[in-house]
Scaffold this motif. Sequence first.
Motif, mmCIF file in Angstrom:
data_model
loop_
_atom_site.group_PDB
_atom_site.id
_atom_site.type_symbol
_atom_site.label_atom_id
_atom_site.label_comp_id
_atom_site.label_asym_id
_atom_site.label_seq_id
_atom_site.Cartn_x
_atom_site.Cartn_y
_atom_site.Cartn_z
ATOM 1 N N ALA A 97 0.913 -1.243 -0.080
ATOM 2 C CA ALA A 97 -0.009 0.002 0.119
ATOM 3 C C ALA A 97 0.988 1.235 0.032
ATOM 4 C CB ALA A 97 -1.072 0.067 1.174
ATOM 5 N N GLN A 98 2.137 1.295 0.711
ATOM 6 C CA GLN A 98 2.899 2.283 0.618
ATOM 7 C C GLN A 98 3.543 2.596 -0.430
ATOM 8 O OE1 GLN A 98 5.214 1.130 3.946
ATOM 9 N NE2 GLN A 98 4.225 2.415 5.556
ATOM 10 N N GLU A 99 3.821 1.401 -1.205
ATOM 11 C CA GLU A 99 4.479 1.642 -2.792
ATOM 12 C C GLU A 99 3.492 2.138 -3.519
ATOM 13 O OE1 GLU A 99 7.293 1.137 -5.644
ATOM 14 O OE2 GLU A 99 7.369 1.356 -3.323
ATOM 15 N N ARG A 142 3.643 5.778 -2.940
ATOM 16 C CA ARG A 142 4.812 6.315 -3.495
ATOM 17 C C ARG A 142 4.596 6.363 -5.031
ATOM 18 N NH1 ARG A 142 7.230 3.654 0.679
ATOM 19 N NH2 ARG A 142 7.432 1.603 -0.573
ATOM 20 N N LYS A 143 4.187 5.819 -5.667
ATOM 21 C CA LYS A 143 3.843 5.426 -7.251
ATOM 22 C C LYS A 143 3.098 6.680 -7.754
ATOM 23 C CE LYS A 143 5.317 1.048 -8.337
ATOM 24 N NZ LYS A 143 5.186 -0.165 -9.137
ATOM 25 N N ARG A 144 1.900 6.759 -6.824
ATOM 26 C CA ARG A 144 0.956 7.936 -7.249
ATOM 27 C C ARG A 144 1.643 9.388 -6.908
ATOM 28 N NH1 ARG A 144 -2.774 4.727 -4.167
ATOM 29 N NH2 ARG A 144 -2.369 5.868 -2.353
ATOM 30 N N ASP A 145 2.546 9.458 -5.961
ATOM 31 C CA ASP A 145 3.421 10.566 -5.712
ATOM 32 C C ASP A 145 4.215 10.812 -6.900
ATOM 33 O OD1 ASP A 145 1.962 11.567 -3.726
ATOM 34 O OD2 ASP A 145 3.372 10.835 -2.051
ATOM 35 N N LEU A 146 4.850 9.726 -7.193
ATOM 36 C CA LEU A 146 5.817 9.934 -8.379
ATOM 37 C C LEU A 146 5.194 10.318 -9.863
ATOM 38 C CD1 LEU A 146 8.109 6.888 -7.715
ATOM 39 C CD2 LEU A 146 8.802 9.327 -7.925
ATOM 40 N N VAL A 147 4.009 10.017 -10.109
ATOM 41 C CA VAL A 147 3.099 10.445 -10.996
ATOM 42 C C VAL A 147 2.615 12.008 -10.889
ATOM 43 C CG1 VAL A 147 0.799 10.427 -12.386
ATOM 44 C CG2 VAL A 147 1.965 8.109 -11.621
ATOM 45 N N ARG A 148 2.521 12.341 -9.760
ATOM 46 C CA ARG A 148 2.194 13.776 -9.288
ATOM 47 C C ARG A 148 3.405 14.697 -9.636
ATOM 48 N NH1 ARG A 148 0.490 14.873 -3.825
ATOM 49 N NH2 ARG A 148 -0.227 16.755 -4.731
ATOM 50 N N ILE A 149 4.519 14.056 -9.451
ATOM 51 C CA ILE A 149 5.791 14.900 -9.683
ATOM 52 C C ILE A 149 5.910 14.978 -10.965
ATOM 53 C CG2 ILE A 149 8.389 14.589 -9.541
ATOM 54 C CD1 ILE A 149 8.150 13.416 -6.646
ATOM 55 N N GLU A 150 5.814 14.018 -11.706
ATOM 56 C CA GLU A 150 5.824 14.096 -13.365
ATOM 57 C C GLU A 150 4.876 15.174 -13.672
ATOM 58 O OE1 GLU A 150 5.471 10.472 -15.277
ATOM 59 O OE2 GLU A 150 7.025 9.338 -14.028
ATOM 60 N N MET A 151 3.590 15.186 -13.195
ATOM 61 C CA MET A 151 2.541 16.081 -13.778
ATOM 62 C C MET A 151 2.975 17.383 -13.319
ATOM 63 S SD MET A 151 -0.836 13.788 -12.687
ATOM 64 C CE MET A 151 -1.726 15.298 -13.059
ATOM 65 N N ALA A 152 3.687 17.517 -12.162
ATOM 66 C CA ALA A 152 4.200 18.920 -11.645
ATOM 67 C C ALA A 152 5.145 19.362 -12.509
ATOM 68 C CB ALA A 152 4.496 18.996 -10.477
ATOM 69 N N GLU A 153 6.329 18.420 -12.825
ATOM 70 C CA GLU A 153 7.263 19.023 -13.725
ATOM 71 C C GLU A 153 6.888 19.404 -15.060
ATOM 72 O OE1 GLU A 153 10.654 15.950 -11.749
ATOM 73 O OE2 GLU A 153 9.578 15.066 -13.476
ATOM 74 N N ARG A 154 6.038 18.496 -15.643
ATOM 75 C CA ARG A 154 5.221 19.033 -16.806
ATOM 76 C C ARG A 154 4.726 20.376 -16.923
ATOM 77 N NH1 ARG A 154 1.847 14.792 -17.938
ATOM 78 N NH2 ARG A 154 3.475 13.453 -18.352
ATOM 79 N N ARG A 155 3.918 20.736 -15.831
ATOM 80 C CA ARG A 155 3.461 21.980 -15.663
ATOM 81 C C ARG A 155 4.594 23.070 -15.422
ATOM 82 N NH1 ARG A 155 0.288 19.148 -12.100
ATOM 83 N NH2 ARG A 155 1.166 20.269 -10.337
ATOM 84 N N LEU A 156 5.730 22.850 -14.997
ATOM 85 C CA LEU A 156 6.840 23.546 -14.815
ATOM 86 C C LEU A 156 7.283 23.790 -16.152
ATOM 87 C CD1 LEU A 156 9.068 22.393 -11.943
ATOM 88 C CD2 LEU A 156 8.446 24.757 -12.297
ATOM 89 N N SER A 157 7.526 22.746 -17.027
ATOM 90 C CA SER A 157 8.087 23.178 -18.414
ATOM 91 C C SER A 157 7.134 23.938 -19.276
ATOM 92 C CB SER A 157 8.362 21.891 -18.961
ATOM 93 O OG SER A 157 7.444 20.934 -18.908
ATOM 94 N N ASP A 158 5.709 23.681 -19.037
ATOM 95 C CA ASP A 158 4.787 24.354 -19.813
ATOM 96 C C ASP A 158 4.463 25.860 -19.236
ATOM 97 O OD1 ASP A 158 4.393 22.122 -21.166
ATOM 98 O OD2 ASP A 158 2.750 21.364 -20.283
ATOM 99 N N GLY A 159 4.963 26.091 -17.983
ATOM 100 C CA GLY A 159 4.793 27.551 -17.569
ATOM 101 C C GLY A 159 3.413 27.642 -17.067
ATOM 102 N N ASP A 160 2.943 26.431 -16.705
ATOM 103 C CA ASP A 160 1.507 26.410 -15.962
ATOM 104 C C ASP A 160 1.836 25.989 -14.436
ATOM 105 O OD1 ASP A 160 0.242 26.776 -18.288
ATOM 106 O OD2 ASP A 160 -0.043 24.768 -18.698
ATOM 107 N N TYR A 161 3.084 26.092 -13.793
ATOM 108 C CA TYR A 161 3.047 25.482 -12.473
ATOM 109 C C TYR A 161 2.637 26.711 -11.508
ATOM 110 C CZ TYR A 161 5.375 23.931 -8.397
ATOM 111 O OH TYR A 161 5.607 23.629 -6.810
ATOM 112 N N GLY A 162 2.079 26.467 -10.439
ATOM 113 C CA GLY A 162 1.571 27.390 -9.514
ATOM 114 C C GLY A 162 0.220 28.115 -9.748
ATOM 115 N N TRP A 163 -0.552 27.436 -10.964
ATOM 116 C CA TRP A 163 -1.602 28.060 -11.211
ATOM 117 C C TRP A 163 -2.702 27.003 -11.165
ATOM 118 C CZ3 TRP A 163 -2.029 33.294 -11.983
ATOM 119 C CH2 TRP A 163 -1.033 33.893 -12.425
ATOM 120 N N CYS A 164 -3.821 27.314 -10.467
ATOM 121 C CA CYS A 164 -4.808 26.186 -10.102
ATOM 122 C C CYS A 164 -5.412 25.685 -11.647
ATOM 123 C CB CYS A 164 -5.943 26.568 -9.280
ATOM 124 S SG CYS A 164 -7.565 25.608 -8.932
ATOM 125 N N VAL A 165 -5.560 24.231 -11.590
ATOM 126 C CA VAL A 165 -5.687 23.577 -12.867
ATOM 127 C C VAL A 165 -7.300 23.860 -12.968
ATOM 128 C CG1 VAL A 165 -3.915 21.933 -13.246
ATOM 129 C CG2 VAL A 165 -6.031 21.398 -11.880
#
Length: 112
Positions: free
Chosen positions: A58-60, A63-86
Amino acid sequence: MMDPDLTAARRRLTEKKADLESMSALSQQARAPVTLDQQSVGRLSRMDAMQQQAMAEAQERARKRDLVRIEMAERRLSDGDYGWCVDCGEVIADKRLEIDPMAEKCVRCASG
């Protein structure tokens, strides 16, 4: 409200990702199948081991869900959308991003 500190956000995301990957590697043995050998492990010990294995799995998954959330945040960073509510398009509070650099919604939208 100011734009988020993107350099600090990248650093926090990178650190969080490294922590999650490290924890995943450390817990690999805890997620291993429990042996059925009744001679070496008693019934209660085996049940306890199976419960620990289920918790580690369950912990794993978390962790995998958080890794996906990190990838999504990194994508928002590269797209210039980071820090803005979706949802509403408003700026996400800096304090919220400091606590959860993966946040994709402002407090109002996340609690609604």
